[in-house]
Scaffold this motif. Structure first.
Motif, PDB file in Angstrom:
ATOM      1  N   ARG A  17      16.067  73.154  48.020  1.00 28.30           N
ATOM      2  CA  ARG A  17      16.147  73.119  49.483  1.00 28.30           C
ATOM      3  C   ARG A  17      14.754  73.312  50.107  1.00 28.30           C
ATOM      4  O   ARG A  17      14.358  72.571  51.014  1.00 28.30           O
ATOM      5  N   MET A  43      18.869  64.808  53.485  1.00 21.34           N
ATOM      6  CA  MET A  43      18.762  65.772  52.391  1.00 21.34           C
ATOM      7  C   MET A  43      18.559  67.188  52.924  1.00 21.34           C
ATOM      8  O   MET A  43      19.078  68.149  52.376  1.00 21.34           O
ATOM      9  N   GLY A  46      21.823  68.492  54.388  1.00 22.91           N
ATOM     10  CA  GLY A  46      22.745  68.809  53.293  1.00 22.91           C
ATOM     11  C   GLY A  46      22.356  70.082  52.562  1.00 22.91           C
ATOM     12  O   GLY A  46      23.193  70.951  52.306  1.00 22.91           O
ATOM     13  N   MET A  47      21.072  70.219  52.245  1.00 23.31           N
ATOM     14  CA  MET A  47      20.651  71.394  51.480  1.00 23.31           C
ATOM     15  C   MET A  47      20.690  72.663  52.340  1.00 23.31           C
ATOM     16  O   MET A  47      20.967  73.740  51.832  1.00 23.31           O
ATOM     17  N   LEU A  73      27.481  68.943  49.922  1.00 31.02           N
ATOM     18  CA  LEU A  73      26.655  67.751  50.144  1.00 31.02           C
ATOM     19  C   LEU A  73      27.517  66.568  50.577  1.00 31.02           C
ATOM     20  O   LEU A  73      27.163  65.843  51.509  1.00 31.02           O
ATOM     21  N   VAL A  77      26.500  65.285  54.432  1.00 31.03           N
ATOM     22  CA  VAL A  77      25.518  64.190  54.484  1.00 31.03           C
ATOM     23  C   VAL A  77      26.241  62.855  54.645  1.00 31.03           C
ATOM     24  O   VAL A  77      27.083  62.493  53.822  1.00 31.03           O
ATOM     25  N   GLY A  82      24.351  61.456  50.193  1.00 31.39           N
ATOM     26  CA  GLY A  82      25.267  62.611  50.191  1.00 31.39           C
ATOM     27  C   GLY A  82      26.320  62.492  49.104  1.00 31.39           C
ATOM     28  O   GLY A  82      26.414  63.357  48.222  1.00 31.39           O
ATOM     29  N   TYR A  85      24.411  62.501  45.488  1.00 34.12           N
ATOM     30  CA  TYR A  85      24.006  63.836  45.040  1.00 34.12           C
ATOM     31  C   TYR A  85      25.235  64.743  44.898  1.00 34.12           C
ATOM     32  O   TYR A  85      25.289  65.596  44.011  1.00 34.12           O
ATOM     33  N   GLY A  86      26.205  64.562  45.800  1.00 30.38           N
ATOM     34  CA  GLY A  86      27.430  65.356  45.708  1.00 30.38           C
ATOM     35  C   GLY A  86      28.120  65.116  44.375  1.00 30.38           C
ATOM     36  O   GLY A  86      28.520  66.061  43.682  1.00 30.38           O
TER      37      GLY A  86
END
Ligand code: ADP
Ligand code: MG
Length: 213
Positions: A17, A43, A46-47, A73, A77, A82, A85-86
């Motif tokens: 983050r 990002m 989300g973080m 995430l 996002v 989103g 990465y999720g």
């Protein structure tokens, strides 16, 4: 360090983050060249949401922690990154299971599962100019280092290095997936933003292992 416990994993997530916030404008610049200039904002939103969640209590098991990261995430996002990465974190959690720590082999298996999840979701292949081009070499380098007898610290350092090489190699590529692919040949000559953020993910993993807080 022989294995990552939930405190070290959450220290990694926190470092990621911080690194995303620090590089937010750069990620946005990269995405403004071949996308819609929101990768840094996506990002970092989300973080920040992930850290807010973790601040209210770090889950006791590796799978609960990683699944919390993944679900946050996905829900916070909007862009392509989103869900991708999720999926990475959700799949890592599924592979890790309800353990309280991950040794090097278990981390390797979780990362491989996460990468497979991204491919299942986004169908990216090598050279498509996506986050896959940093992540796949990183996961391969991690596995190769373990096979060669490296410890967790050396293996995560090798993964971070491979991610950076993969990121840099996206520059001349023509994008074949995601928003950048709409630009066709004009997408060449720029780094892929997702490959750049993925490199931060692996660099912060290596740092969390090398310098436990
Ligand atoms: P959006 O493209 O919706 O604006 P972001 O800007 O946050 O979302 O993320 C863009 C990044 O997502 C790209 O740089 C690329 O690395 C990654 N990406 C896009 N589509 C895919 C895909 N199908 N598979 C893997 N990664 C992808
Ligand atoms: Mg974008």
């Amino acid at each position: 360090m022989a294995s990552l416990d939930t405190a070290t994993l959450s220290a990694w997530i926190r470092r990621f983050r911080d690194s995303i916030s620090e590089k937010r404008d750069w990620l946005t610049e990269l995405d403004s060249a071949i996308g819609d200039a929101d990768h840094g904002a996506n990002m970092s939103r989300g973080m920040d949401a992930v850290i807010a969640k973790i601040d209210s209590g770090v889950p006791d098991t590796v799978d609960d922690l990683l699944k919390t990261v993944g679900m946050t995430l996905v829900s916070s996002v909007g862009g392509a990154s989103g869900p991708l990465y999720g999926t990475l974190f959700l799949r890592m959690g599924m592979v890790a299971g309800p353990a309280t720590e991950l040794d090097a082999a278990a981390l390797g298996a979780a990362l491989r599962g996460g990468l497979d999840g991204i491919v299942a979701r986004g169908k990216a292949e090598a050279g498509d100019k996506t986050m896959f081009d940093a992540m796949a070499p990183a996961v391969d380098a991690f596995d190769a280092a373990l096979t060669a007898g490296a410890d967790l610290e050396a293996a995560t350092a090798a993964a971070a290095q491979a991610a950076a090489v993969g990121r840099d190699a996206t520059e001349p590529l023509v994008a074949r997936k995601g928003r950048a692919s709409y630009l066709g040949e004009r997408s060449a000559g720029h780094l892929d933003p997702g490959a750049a953020s993925t490199t931060l993910l692996f660099e912060t993993l290596a740092q969390a292992v090398a310098e436990p807080s």
